[in-house]
Design an enzyme around this catalytic site. Structure first.
Site, PDB file in Angstrom:
ATOM      1  N   ARG A  13     -17.094  64.839  39.236  1.00  0.00           N
ATOM      2  CA  ARG A  13     -18.478  65.080  38.825  1.00  0.00           C
ATOM      3  C   ARG A  13     -19.167  65.935  39.885  1.00  0.00           C
ATOM      4  O   ARG A  13     -20.006  65.477  40.657  1.00  0.00           O
ATOM      5  CB  ARG A  13     -19.206  63.751  38.613  1.00  0.00           C
ATOM      6  CG  ARG A  13     -18.792  63.097  37.325  1.00  0.00           C
ATOM      7  CD  ARG A  13     -19.606  61.863  37.011  1.00  0.00           C
ATOM      8  NE  ARG A  13     -19.400  61.455  35.626  1.00  0.00           N
ATOM      9  CZ  ARG A  13     -19.892  60.339  35.106  1.00  0.00           C
ATOM     10  NH1 ARG A  13     -20.622  59.538  35.840  1.00  0.00           N
ATOM     11  NH2 ARG A  13     -19.668  60.039  33.856  1.00  0.00           N
ATOM     12  N   GLN A  72     -18.703  70.606  36.256  1.00  0.00           N
ATOM     13  CA  GLN A  72     -19.551  70.024  35.215  1.00  0.00           C
ATOM     14  C   GLN A  72     -19.177  70.515  33.813  1.00  0.00           C
ATOM     15  O   GLN A  72     -19.165  69.751  32.854  1.00  0.00           O
ATOM     16  CB  GLN A  72     -21.008  70.357  35.516  1.00  0.00           C
ATOM     17  CG  GLN A  72     -22.003  69.533  34.728  1.00  0.00           C
ATOM     18  CD  GLN A  72     -23.419  69.736  35.221  1.00  0.00           C
ATOM     19  OE1 GLN A  72     -23.759  70.807  35.732  1.00  0.00           O
ATOM     20  NE2 GLN A  72     -24.255  68.739  35.078  1.00  0.00           N
ATOM     21  N   TYR A  77     -20.277  56.816  39.685  1.00  0.00           N
ATOM     22  CA  TYR A  77     -20.115  55.604  38.900  1.00  0.00           C
ATOM     23  C   TYR A  77     -20.713  54.421  39.647  1.00  0.00           C
ATOM     24  O   TYR A  77     -20.752  54.389  40.877  1.00  0.00           O
ATOM     25  CB  TYR A  77     -18.635  55.326  38.628  1.00  0.00           C
ATOM     26  CG  TYR A  77     -17.936  56.409  37.859  1.00  0.00           C
ATOM     27  CD1 TYR A  77     -18.035  56.474  36.481  1.00  0.00           C
ATOM     28  CD2 TYR A  77     -17.184  57.388  38.506  1.00  0.00           C
ATOM     29  CE1 TYR A  77     -17.404  57.477  35.757  1.00  0.00           C
ATOM     30  CE2 TYR A  77     -16.557  58.403  37.802  1.00  0.00           C
ATOM     31  CZ  TYR A  77     -16.661  58.437  36.435  1.00  0.00           C
ATOM     32  OH  TYR A  77     -16.038  59.435  35.720  1.00  0.00           O
ATOM     33  N   SER A  84     -18.267  62.897  30.487  1.00  0.00           N
ATOM     34  CA  SER A  84     -19.711  62.984  30.290  1.00  0.00           C
ATOM     35  C   SER A  84     -20.065  63.516  28.909  1.00  0.00           C
ATOM     36  O   SER A  84     -20.976  63.002  28.244  1.00  0.00           O
ATOM     37  CB  SER A  84     -20.348  63.879  31.369  1.00  0.00           C
ATOM     38  OG  SER A  84     -20.257  63.269  32.633  1.00  0.00           O
ATOM     39  N   ASP A 109     -16.271  68.509  32.362  1.00  0.00           N
ATOM     40  CA  ASP A 109     -16.398  67.050  32.424  1.00  0.00           C
ATOM     41  C   ASP A 109     -16.409  66.418  31.033  1.00  0.00           C
ATOM     42  O   ASP A 109     -17.466  66.206  30.433  1.00  0.00           O
ATOM     43  CB  ASP A 109     -17.674  66.700  33.207  1.00  0.00           C
ATOM     44  CG  ASP A 109     -17.834  65.203  33.422  1.00  0.00           C
ATOM     45  OD1 ASP A 109     -16.959  64.437  32.974  1.00  0.00           O
ATOM     46  OD2 ASP A 109     -18.844  64.804  34.036  1.00  0.00           O
TER      47      ASP A 109
END
Length: 352
Positions: free
Chosen positions: A121, A126, A227, A132, A129
């Protein structure tokens, strides 16, 4: 370099690659072959893929034996690994902490395996990802499904027959899925409370118009990957005491708490469910990793004293077209990140 995309299993509605992504990869010089019927679940035909330069192969075993790169969504079947071309690169979800036999088989076949769960992350990563992108859609879908099963409307409504009060939604976990759930519930007009063990999540929750439930748990925080850290038993007990009050007044509870690489923690207990009003709905978004809700059953909707507990698996597939678009873009961006334009091949060089 040949990129192949096999079909997913029969119960997966999502598709790893769509025609618009094929078009981008072909223009980079990649040779693409898909398995026949790849996009059937979304109404995308083989002809649609052919139009943008992909070849179509009906024989799955032959397809797997020819790919230099294998792009897919779900982890490969252990029995299929021996069919892969030696030295190939397999890119998909892999569940690496729970699949030692699969990883050993891939290593034996000299396959380089990239786990989409392990994408960091970071700003650079991004766009790749997948966790996500899929979690965001899961959060949206959870609210829509909860609204469908609730016997009330979400927004306040003033009518000649009287005023209807807004539903109350309590969301546990304000990560990507939780924040999207908050935003969706707010758009539908619900009054939303949200809790997260990470104090840093408070501003995100408030920015979406929800109330942030604060519990003094002492040291919590988050990992380098963003996380939530696992809580101690004492912290969980204190958290549950406060959450029981919010569950009791909620019409909908949505849990999203997961600990990467480990079983999801039980957060909503039978005692908390017993305190909820009949007709309330609980959606467990962590059901595939063990579940946050005590008594929730994977793949089923059950009733506990009038409270519906929804344990539907693969929530992103409820909006399969958008989920496929986002995942396909994640894969395409990953390939693009490591694509050597001169050689027209995929190179895992991390310091470029």
């Amino acid at each position: 370099m040949k990129i192949i995309i096999p079909k997913e299993n029969s119960y997966e509605m999502r598709v790893a690659i769509l025609p618009q992504n094929i078009d981008k990869l072909v223009k980079k010089g990649a040779e693409i072959t898909i398995e026949a019927g790849l996009g059937t679940s979304l109404g995308v035909t083989d002809k649609d893929y052919k139009k943008v330069g992909a070849s179509v192969e009906k024989n799955r075993k032959k397809l797997l034996a020819t790919g230099d790169i294998i792009l897919r969504l779900r982890k490969p079947d252990l029995k299929e690994v021996t069919a892969f071309k030696k030295g190939a690169i397999q890119i998909s979800y892999l569940d690496p902490f729970n699949e030692p036999k699969l990883l050993a088989a891939l290593a034996k076949q000299k396959i380089s395996a990239l786990s989409m769960e392990m994408i960091p992350r970071s700003t650079r990563a991004q766009k790749m990802d997948a966790l996500s992108s899929q979690a965001s859609l899961a959060g949206y879908a959870a609210v829509v499904i909860a609204a469908d099963h609730l016997y009330k409307i979400f927004p306040m409504m003033m009518t000649p027959a009287g005023t209807l009060q807004p539903s109350r939604v309590f969301i546990i976990g304000a990560g990507v899925a939780g924040l999207q759930a908050i935003a969706t519930a707010r758009r539908l007009g619900a009054k939303v409370d949200a809790f997260d063990t990470r104090p840093i999540a408070k501003n995100d929750v408030l920015s979406l118009g929800a109330k942030f439930v604060e519990v003094d748990l002492g040291e919590t925080g988050q990992t380098e990957q963003g996380y939530a850290k696992a809580l101690t038993e004492e912290q969980l007990k204190k958290q549950r005491e406060v959450m029981k009050q919010y569950c009791a007044q909620a019409d909908v509870v949505i849990t999203t708490a997961q600990v990467f690489g480990r079983k999801a923690p039980i957060i909503v207990t039978q005692e908390m469910i017993g305190a909820m009003k009949p007709g309330s709905v609980v959606v467990d978004l962590a059901i595939e990793t063990g579940g946050n809700v005590e008594g929730a059953v994977l793949g089923k909707i059950i009733d506990k004293n009038g409270v519906k507990i929804i344990g539907i698996a693969n929530m992103p597939a409820r909006v399969a077209m958008n989920a496929s678009q986002m995942y396909a873009n994640n894969l395409t961006n990953l390939v693009d990140e490591f694509w050597n334009k001169e050689k027209k091949e995929f190179e895992l060089i991390l310091d470029r």
